[in-house]
Design an enzyme around this catalytic site. Structure first.
Site, mmCIF file in Angstrom:
data_model
loop_
_atom_site.group_PDB
_atom_site.id
_atom_site.type_symbol
_atom_site.label_atom_id
_atom_site.label_comp_id
_atom_site.label_asym_id
_atom_site.label_seq_id
_atom_site.Cartn_x
_atom_site.Cartn_y
_atom_site.Cartn_z
ATOM 1 C CE LYS A 1 -10.891 -0.292 3.983
ATOM 2 N NZ LYS A 1 -9.498 0.028 3.656
ATOM 3 N N GLY B 1 1.597 -13.389 -1.258
ATOM 4 C CA GLY B 1 0.463 -12.873 -2.025
ATOM 5 C C GLY B 1 0.983 -12.022 -3.158
ATOM 6 C CB VAL B 2 2.237 -12.344 -6.462
ATOM 7 C CG1 VAL B 2 3.635 -11.929 -6.102
ATOM 8 C CG2 VAL B 2 2.112 -13.847 -6.460
ATOM 9 N N GLY B 3 -0.904 -10.455 -5.673
ATOM 10 C CA GLY B 3 -2.117 -9.937 -6.307
ATOM 11 C C GLY B 3 -1.879 -8.579 -6.930
ATOM 12 C CG ASN B 4 -5.334 -6.228 -8.034
ATOM 13 O OD1 ASN B 4 -5.202 -6.567 -9.202
ATOM 14 N ND2 ASN B 4 -6.471 -6.336 -7.383
ATOM 15 C CB VAL B 5 -0.531 -4.202 -3.906
ATOM 16 C CG1 VAL B 5 0.661 -3.406 -3.407
ATOM 17 C CG2 VAL B 5 -1.822 -3.411 -3.688
ATOM 18 C CB ALA B 6 2.326 -8.416 -4.234
ATOM 19 C CE1 TYR B 7 3.221 -9.559 -12.908
ATOM 20 C CE2 TYR B 7 2.638 -7.269 -13.362
ATOM 21 C CZ TYR B 7 3.203 -8.465 -13.762
ATOM 22 O OH TYR B 7 3.776 -8.570 -15.006
HETATM 23 N N1 LIG Z 1 -4.964 -2.283 -3.535
HETATM 24 C C1 LIG Z 1 -4.495 -1.256 -2.844
HETATM 25 O O1 LIG Z 1 -4.286 -0.154 -3.400
HETATM 26 C C2 LIG Z 1 -4.179 -1.406 -1.384
HETATM 27 C C3 LIG Z 1 -3.890 -0.268 -0.624
HETATM 28 C C4 LIG Z 1 -3.542 -0.419 0.709
HETATM 29 C C5 LIG Z 1 -3.519 -1.678 1.292
HETATM 30 N N2 LIG Z 1 -3.823 -2.776 0.528
HETATM 31 C C6 LIG Z 1 -3.757 -4.096 1.170
HETATM 32 O O2 LIG Z 1 -2.758 -4.886 0.508
HETATM 33 C C7 LIG Z 1 -3.158 -6.270 0.486
HETATM 34 C C8 LIG Z 1 -3.216 -6.759 -0.955
HETATM 35 O O3 LIG Z 1 -4.137 -5.978 -1.676
HETATM 36 P P1 LIG Z 1 -4.437 -6.283 -3.219
HETATM 37 O O4 LIG Z 1 -5.280 -5.174 -3.697
HETATM 38 O O5 LIG Z 1 -3.175 -6.638 -3.909
HETATM 39 O O6 LIG Z 1 -5.345 -7.579 -3.061
HETATM 40 P P2 LIG Z 1 -5.443 -8.826 -4.042
HETATM 41 O O7 LIG Z 1 -6.656 -9.563 -3.609
HETATM 42 O O8 LIG Z 1 -5.317 -8.427 -5.461
HETATM 43 O O9 LIG Z 1 -4.129 -9.655 -3.677
HETATM 44 C C9 LIG Z 1 -3.998 -10.447 -2.542
HETATM 45 C C10 LIG Z 1 -3.379 -11.783 -2.985
HETATM 46 O O10 LIG Z 1 -3.134 -12.553 -1.826
HETATM 47 C C11 LIG Z 1 -3.459 -13.915 -2.114
HETATM 48 N N3 LIG Z 1 -3.682 -14.615 -0.874
HETATM 49 C C12 LIG Z 1 -4.796 -14.642 -0.094
HETATM 50 N N4 LIG Z 1 -4.597 -15.445 0.964
HETATM 51 C C13 LIG Z 1 -3.330 -15.901 0.873
HETATM 52 C C14 LIG Z 1 -2.527 -16.760 1.682
HETATM 53 N N5 LIG Z 1 -2.988 -17.293 2.811
HETATM 54 N N6 LIG Z 1 -1.265 -17.024 1.286
HETATM 55 C C15 LIG Z 1 -0.795 -16.488 0.148
HETATM 56 N N7 LIG Z 1 -1.502 -15.681 -0.664
HETATM 57 C C16 LIG Z 1 -2.748 -15.395 -0.299
HETATM 58 C C17 LIG Z 1 -4.665 -13.814 -3.030
HETATM 59 O O11 LIG Z 1 -4.836 -14.981 -3.774
HETATM 60 C C18 LIG Z 1 -4.295 -12.603 -3.900
HETATM 61 O O12 LIG Z 1 -3.599 -12.974 -5.068
HETATM 62 C C19 LIG Z 1 -4.524 -6.309 1.209
HETATM 63 O O13 LIG Z 1 -4.280 -6.592 2.562
HETATM 64 C C20 LIG Z 1 -5.050 -4.878 1.078
HETATM 65 O O14 LIG Z 1 -5.934 -4.531 2.141
HETATM 66 C C21 LIG Z 1 -4.148 -2.665 -0.776
HETATM 67 C C1 LIG Z 2 -8.791 4.580 -0.543
HETATM 68 C C2 LIG Z 2 -8.228 3.249 -0.889
HETATM 69 C C3 LIG Z 2 -7.373 3.341 -2.056
HETATM 70 C C4 LIG Z 2 -7.627 2.707 0.332
HETATM 71 C C5 LIG Z 2 -7.026 1.325 0.292
HETATM 72 N N1 LIG Z 2 -7.999 0.305 0.070
HETATM 73 C C6 LIG Z 2 -6.335 1.175 1.628
HETATM 74 O O1 LIG Z 2 -6.569 0.294 2.398
HETATM 75 O O2 LIG Z 2 -5.505 1.997 1.926
#
Ligand SMILES: NC(=O)c1ccc[n+]([C@@H]2O[C@H](COP(=O)([O-])OP(=O)(O)OC[C@H]3O[C@@H](n4cnc5c(N)ncnc54)[C@H](O)[C@@H]3O)[C@@H](O)[C@H]2O)c1
Ligand SMILES: CC(C)C[C@H](N)C(=O)O
Length: 364
Positions: A80, A180-186
């Site tokens: 990482k 948290g309803v960001g990229n993944v959770a949406y």
């Molecule tokens: N994007 C991926 O493909 C991926 C893959 C594996 C793991 N993850 C993990 O999943 C989680 C979300 O990733 P993402 O890409 O959706 O990120 P993101 O930044 O798009 O979404 C996270 C959301 O959480 C909100 N947030 C932050 N602090 C908060 C709090 N205290 N209370 C409520 N909401 C809060 C943010 O405003 C944001 O909307 C992260 O922990 C990331 O490491 C993501």
């Molecule tokens: C390789 C990435 C898509 C990995 C992602 N950020 C994760 O924590 O799993």
């Protein structure tokens, strides 16, 4: 911090410090373990309070990727990067190109992708300097943003966890509290809504909350109230360490299943959930959809093949529960056991001598 003591404790292979004065790049690439293959893991850009915090985050996250990739059955090790800086203010093209050159210098030992604070556009910039980057624009034949793939995997893993807790994997009528309803959770909310789940959401970003309310009829609560919501499933999809001494006693959910990395504040909180009979879907097993998706690029990206593999996160989560029941251990420990068994099984083959041209001494 005694850096080498820490590296020795968890057996890290390599840490690379990257500095480029002109662009302001300050990055740490941590390669934890390459037994299974090159280390693949995303690049996080974040404002750390101290440089030590950044180093610890890179180390912790890279080790997490070793376990995630092993448990997902990928032929990849764990690594990482963290870039120190504010992703909203400090990014520039030269920074990501300088970083790309550092990755190129590792000659394939480390492959990067997106993580919190970095985007497909950043990966495209890195791609100008190195091939060892995934999650770039689909226009380059790549898989693009990994978030929808991660969301699909979390959805599948959540169904397996619900099956374990309720005896049926249907999510219809289940109340899911999404933090948290960001990229993944949406995208996760879309899957849940389509299956008839009732959503309660929170986010520190009001626009993100409103979008979930408008698109999926979600009910909104304030950030700290999410732990007190009457629900069947708690889905942590924001930060790590939200399952801790304070929150465990507040949660009414029978299932914890979400996308966040490092959900348990400490390993002992997995034990506490186990004792309370709360079904915890280990974070790095359920959120592997993104890495499975980008890893498929190593074979020439094929979306159908990647999605078929991500769908099987259901089976992988079910396997963790099986190990947990068989060995009477918490699910987080069962997941570690599953990953370690795979790495240890292959470790021996790595110790076999492999000849290359430098082993042949020629004196003329
Ligand atoms: N994007 C991926 O493909 C991926 C893959 C594996 C793991 N993850 C993990 O999943 C989680 C979300 O990733 P993402 O890409 O959706 O990120 P993101 O930044 O798009 O979404 C996270 C959301 O959480 C909100 N947030 C932050 N602090 C908060 C709090 N205290 N209370 C409520 N909401 C809060 C943010 O405003 C944001 O909307 C992260 O922990 C990331 O490491 C993501
Ligand atoms: C390789 C990435 C898509 C990995 C992602 N950020 C994760 O924590 O799993």
């Amino acid at each position: 911090m005694e850096l080498f003591t820490y590296l020795e404790e968890y057996d890290y292979e390599q840490v690379v410090f990257c500095q480029d004065k002109e662009s302001g790049l300050k990055a740490i690439i941590a390669i934890h373990d390459t037994t299974l293959g090159p280390a693949l893991g995303g690049t996080r850009m974040w404002t750390y309070d101290t440089e030590e915090d950044a180093i610890i985050d890179a180390l912790r996250l890279s080790r997490g990727m070793t376990y995630k990739n092993a448990a997902a059955g990928l032929n990849l090790g764990g690594g990482k990067t963290v870039i120190i800086g504010d992703p909203k203010k400090d990014k520039n093209e030269a920074m990501f190109r300088a970083f790309g050159r550092y990755i190129q210098g590792l000659n394939g030992r480390y492959i990067t992708a997106e993580d919190v604070g970095t985007t497909v556009q950043d990966m495209d910039t890195i791609y100008q300097e190195t091939n060892f980057v995934t999650g770039i624009s689909p226009a380059f034949g790549s898989s693009g943003n990994p978030s929808p793939a991660t969301a699909f995997g979390v959805y599948r893993g959540m169904k397996a966890a619900v099956n374990e807790a309720f005896g049926s994997d249907s999510l219809e009528g289940k109340v899911v509290a999404v933090q948290g309803v960001g990229n993944v959770a949406y995208h996760l909310c879309r899957h849940l809504h389509e299956e008839g789940a009732q959503l309660v959401v929170t986010d520190i970003n009001k626009e993100a909350v409103q979008r979930a309310v408008d698109d999926f009829g979600a009910k909104a609560v304030d950030p700290d109230d999410i732990y007190d919501v009457e629900c069947d499933i708690y889905a942590p999809c924001a930060l790590g360490a939200t399952v801790n001494d304070d929150t465990i006693s507040r949660l009414s959910a029978k299932v914890i299943a979400g996308s966040a990395n490092n959900q348990l504040a400490e390993s002992r909180h997995g034990e506490a959930l186990y004792e309370k009979g709360i079904v915890y879907a280990p974070d790095y097993v359920i959120n592997a959809g993104g890495v499975i998706n980008v890893a498929d690029e190593l074979y020439g990206y094929n979306r159908e093949r990647a999605m078929n593999r991500i769908e099987k996160i259901y089976d992988n989560i079910a396997k963790v529960f099986e190990i947990s029941r068989r060995d009477s251990i918490p699910t987080n420990v069962a997941a570690d056991r599953m990953a370690e068994e795979r790495i240890n099984g292959l470790n021996k083959s790595r110790s076999t001598f492999l000849q290359n041209e430098h082993h042949i001494i020629s004196r003329r």
